[in-house]
Design a protein around this motif. Structure first.
Motif, PDB file in Angstrom:
ATOM      1  N   ASP A   1       1.955   6.471  -7.109  1.00  0.00           N
ATOM      2  CA  ASP A   1       0.812   7.213  -7.622  1.00  0.00           C
ATOM      3  C   ASP A   1       0.880   8.699  -7.313  1.00  0.00           C
ATOM      4  O   ASP A   1      -0.055   9.451  -7.611  1.00  0.00           O
ATOM      5  N   GLY A   2       1.981   9.140  -6.689  1.00  0.00           N
ATOM      6  CA  GLY A   2       2.154  10.567  -6.403  1.00  0.00           C
ATOM      7  C   GLY A   2       1.244  11.093  -5.316  1.00  0.00           C
ATOM      8  O   GLY A   2       0.898  12.280  -5.311  1.00  0.00           O
ATOM      9  N   LYS A   3       0.864  10.255  -4.372  1.00  0.00           N
ATOM     10  CA  LYS A   3      -0.046  10.653  -3.307  1.00  0.00           C
ATOM     11  C   LYS A   3       0.671  10.931  -1.990  1.00  0.00           C
ATOM     12  O   LYS A   3       0.092  10.820  -0.906  1.00  0.00           O
ATOM     13  N   VAL A   4       1.964  11.287  -2.085  1.00  0.00           N
ATOM     14  CA  VAL A   4       2.809  11.488  -0.902  1.00  0.00           C
ATOM     15  C   VAL A   4       3.533  12.823  -1.014  1.00  0.00           C
ATOM     16  O   VAL A   4       3.969  13.207  -2.107  1.00  0.00           O
TER      17      VAL A   4
ATOM     18  N   GLU B   1       0.832  -1.210   0.000  1.00  0.00           N
ATOM     19  CA  GLU B   1       0.000   0.000   0.000  1.00  0.00           C
ATOM     20  C   GLU B   1       0.866   1.260   0.000  1.00  0.00           C
ATOM     21  O   GLU B   1       0.589   2.220  -0.733  1.00  0.00           O
ATOM     22  N   ALA B   2       1.920   1.257   0.818  1.00  0.00           N
ATOM     23  CA  ALA B   2       2.789   2.431   0.899  1.00  0.00           C
ATOM     24  C   ALA B   2       3.464   2.703  -0.442  1.00  0.00           C
ATOM     25  O   ALA B   2       3.485   3.843  -0.923  1.00  0.00           O
ATOM     26  N   MET B   3       4.029   1.673  -1.075  1.00  0.00           N
ATOM     27  CA  MET B   3       4.685   1.870  -2.354  1.00  0.00           C
ATOM     28  C   MET B   3       3.678   2.291  -3.423  1.00  0.00           C
ATOM     29  O   MET B   3       3.996   3.110  -4.298  1.00  0.00           O
ATOM     30  N   GLY B   4       2.475   1.781  -3.355  1.00  0.00           N
ATOM     31  CA  GLY B   4       1.449   2.209  -4.293  1.00  0.00           C
ATOM     32  C   GLY B   4       1.189   3.705  -4.204  1.00  0.00           C
ATOM     33  O   GLY B   4       1.057   4.386  -5.227  1.00  0.00           O
TER      34      GLY B   4
END
Length: 327
Positions: free
Chosen positions: A42-45, A35-38
């Motif tokens: 996906d640029g959500k960080v 989940e974290a790598m996803g």
């Protein structure tokens, strides 16, 4: 005045898991890592979270479960084609003590019909010689998209692809090295990905203790892989020292110890001259270290494709001697 408490960023939980002090911190589960790598891909960080996450992982040292979860997230987002590939050959370290003889091993294997997908992340450390810098010299095609990869594999059996062309977010994380001051776990992770599902993934992990972790990550993923401590961090057997093979096939781990090929250490060259690579390839120069390194590296690859050690060395020598006849 806004009296509402700001909502926590969804990625904050993963930073907290890794960084909650000596007693509170722990590693990520495989599912959490996926989940974290996803979210990272996906640029959500936020950038601050990315830097904190990578350095906390680096300090803790990544686990096999984390590497497996990260890899699963990457593979889910890869638009890679179905292609017949024998060997996945990551090349991310660069060489500084010896020339990259693994490139001649790969060329000779390709000339004999072995299909090899090689990939790397660019030159990131001064004083090292990287695969990307020698592609044109050695006539190894560099492909910028998957169609070119499959076409070139059909034509040449050996291709190279820059990580930034097929998984740009991972390349960005690697490129943070000079900003963060340390290599991140992404350098290691890139070796596990095996994006085209090759029959065997070869991995070189230089730092002691990590080889078994990488082998376990590949086992969890159901991959066939061989992990070694390669010369300079590249997939190249150093003939001057013993080489331990950490293998996995059909969900089972195996180990094999290869003794040193040379009774004494060779003197390293004063400088790395790419022209010497070409001279050895053409048969215009003799180099005992080079020949031993090339044959042992070819044997390693053939071991990964199912031959036993003795047969792999015998076949490596035959293919090396016939490299110009079959190319």
């Amino acid at each position: 005045m806004n009296l509402l408490t700001p909502a926590e960023h969804p990625f904050a939980q993963f930073v907290r898991i890794l960084g909650k002090g000596k007693r509170g911190a722990r590693g990520l589960t495989r599912e959490e890592a996926r989940e974290a790598m996803g979210m990272l891909l996906d640029g959500k960080v936020e950038d601050t979270q990315l830097g904190a996450f990578l350095m906390l992982l680096r300090h803790k040292e990544e686990s096999a479960e984390e590497l497996a979860g990260f890899t699963e997230a990457i593979r889910q987002r890869l638009p890679a084609p179905v292609a017949q590939v024998d060997l996945d050959w990551p090349s991310y370290a660069g060489k500084k003590r010896h020339l990259p003889w693994y490139l001649l091993a790969a060329k000779a294997l390709a000339a004999s019909g072995v299909r090899i997908f090689m990939h790397g992340g660019g030159a990131h450390t001064a004083g090292r010689l990287y695969t990307e810098q020698l592609l044109a010299c050695l006539d190894i095609p560099r492909c910028q998209d998957w169609q070119a990869v499959t076409d070139s594999l059909d034509q040449h059996n050996l291709v190279f692809a820059y990580l930034g062309d097929w998984m740009a977010p991972l390349q960005r994380m690697i490129d943070l090295r000079n900003t963060l001051g340390l290599r991140s776990p992404i350098h290691s992770l890139a070796r596990v990905i095996n994006p085209l599902a090759a029959r065997c993934g070869l991995q070189s992990i230089f730092h002691p203790g990590y080889q078994a972790v990488h082998r376990e990550a590949s086992r969890l993923l159901g991959d066939h892989a061989i992990v070694i401590k390669g010369e300079g961090g590249e997939i190249e057997v150093n003939p001057d020292v013993a080489c331990h093979l950490y293998g996995t096939r059909d969900g089972e781990a195996w180990d094999e110890e290869w003794p040193a090929l040379s009774a004494q250490r060779h003197v390293k060259p004063e400088r790395l001259d790419a022209e010497h690579l070409l001279a050895v390839w053409r048969g215009e120069a003799e180099d005992d270290y080079a020949r031993q390194a090339i044959l042992a590296t070819m044997a390693l690859a053939l071991r990964g494709l199912g031959l036993d050690r003795d047969a792999a060395f015998s076949e490596a020598e035959r293919r090396w001697n016939a490299r110009h006849l079959s190319s």
